[in-house]
Motif scaffolding. Structure first.
Motif, short mmCIF file in Angstrom:
data_model
loop_
_atom_site.label_atom_id
_atom_site.label_comp_id
_atom_site.label_asym_id
_atom_site.label_seq_id
_atom_site.Cartn_x
_atom_site.Cartn_y
_atom_site.Cartn_z
N THR A 159 0.85 -1.18 0.00
CA THR A 159 0.00 0.00 0.00
C THR A 159 0.89 1.24 0.00
N THR A 160 0.42 2.27 -0.63
CA THR A 160 1.16 3.52 -0.68
C THR A 160 0.61 4.45 0.38
N ARG A 161 1.49 5.00 1.20
CA ARG A 161 1.02 5.94 2.22
C ARG A 161 1.78 7.26 2.08
N THR A 162 1.13 8.32 2.51
CA THR A 162 1.71 9.65 2.33
C THR A 162 2.56 10.08 3.50
N THR A 163 2.32 9.55 4.68
CA THR A 163 3.12 9.94 5.84
C THR A 163 4.25 8.95 6.04
N THR A 164 5.37 9.44 6.53
CA THR A 164 6.52 8.58 6.74
C THR A 164 6.63 8.23 8.23
N THR A 165 6.99 7.01 8.50
CA THR A 165 7.09 6.57 9.89
C THR A 165 8.54 6.54 10.36
N ARG A 166 9.48 6.62 9.43
CA ARG A 166 10.89 6.61 9.80
C ARG A 166 11.31 7.95 10.37
N ARG A 167 12.10 7.92 11.42
CA ARG A 167 12.58 9.17 12.02
C ARG A 167 13.81 9.64 11.27
N ARG A 168 13.83 10.91 10.95
CA ARG A 168 14.97 11.49 10.25
C ARG A 168 15.47 12.69 11.01
N GLY A 169 16.75 12.89 11.01
CA GLY A 169 17.33 14.05 11.66
C GLY A 169 17.34 13.91 13.16
N LEU A 170 17.41 15.04 13.83
CA LEU A 170 17.53 15.04 15.28
C LEU A 170 16.20 14.75 15.97
N PHE A 171 15.15 15.40 15.51
CA PHE A 171 13.86 15.22 16.16
C PHE A 171 12.83 14.52 15.27
N GLY A 172 13.13 14.37 14.00
CA GLY A 172 12.26 13.63 13.10
C GLY A 172 10.99 14.34 12.73
N ARG A 173 10.92 15.64 12.94
CA ARG A 173 9.71 16.38 12.60
C ARG A 173 9.97 17.22 11.36
N LYS A 174 9.01 17.21 10.44
CA LYS A 174 9.15 17.98 9.21
C LYS A 174 8.77 19.43 9.49
N LYS A 175 9.66 20.34 9.16
CA LYS A 175 9.41 21.76 9.42
C LYS A 175 8.81 22.41 8.18
N VAL A 176 7.72 23.11 8.36
CA VAL A 176 7.09 23.83 7.26
C VAL A 176 7.68 25.23 7.23
N VAL A 177 8.27 25.60 6.10
CA VAL A 177 8.91 26.90 5.97
C VAL A 177 7.88 27.91 5.47
N HIS A 178 7.76 29.02 6.19
CA HIS A 178 6.83 30.08 5.81
C HIS A 178 7.60 31.36 5.55
N HIS A 179 7.47 31.89 4.34
CA HIS A 179 8.15 33.12 3.99
C HIS A 179 7.22 34.30 4.22
N GLN A 180 7.70 35.26 5.00
CA GLN A 180 6.89 36.43 5.34
C GLN A 180 6.65 37.25 4.09
N LYS A 181 5.39 37.55 3.83
CA LYS A 181 5.01 38.25 2.63
C LYS A 181 4.55 39.65 2.94
N ARG A 182 4.90 40.59 2.09
CA ARG A 182 4.39 41.94 2.24
C ARG A 182 3.58 42.27 1.00
N HIS A 183 2.85 43.36 1.04
CA HIS A 183 2.03 43.73 -0.11
C HIS A 183 2.93 44.36 -1.17
N ALA A 184 3.05 43.70 -2.33
CA ALA A 184 3.86 44.23 -3.42
C ALA A 184 3.08 45.31 -4.15
N THR A 185 3.66 46.51 -4.22
CA THR A 185 3.00 47.62 -4.90
C THR A 185 3.18 47.50 -6.41
N LEU A 186 2.53 48.36 -7.15
CA LEU A 186 2.65 48.36 -8.60
C LEU A 186 4.09 48.66 -9.01
N GLY A 187 4.72 49.57 -8.27
CA GLY A 187 6.12 49.90 -8.53
C GLY A 187 7.04 48.71 -8.31
#
Length: 81
Positions: free
Chosen positions: A10-38
């Motif tokens: 069966t194909t599953r989307t979540t991984t059960t193997r631990r990777r790295g130091l804590f094994g948690r996948k970090k979601v990267v969020h880039h701070q966005k500002r309002h881009a003006t016309l200029g």
């Protein structure tokens, strides 16, 4: 005679193997500002310049400026009088 077992895979989307130091996948969020016309215009010019001069960094910087993810205005401090 050895016994042959049949397995179903069966194909599953979540991984059960631990990777790295804590094994948690970090979601990267880039701070966005309002881009003006200029910002959009200057970003397009920067992208064009990067394309013509074959500088991928300039091209990427133009894209970031157009999308409002270039980090401008993120280092704002309160004005002191």
């Amino acid at each position: 005679m050895p016994h042959h077992h049949t397995h179903t895979t069966t194909t599953r989307t979540t991984t059960t193997r631990r990777r790295g130091l804590f094994g948690r996948k970090k979601v990267v969020h880039h701070q966005k500002r309002h881009a003006t016309l200029g910002d959009k215009i200057s970003g397009a010019m920067l992208k064009l310049k990067g394309s013509l001069t074959r500088r991928p960094g300039k091209k990427a910087a133009g894209t970031r400026r157009m999308h409002g993810t270039d980090g401008r205005g993120s280092h704002h401090t309160a004005r002191r009088y």
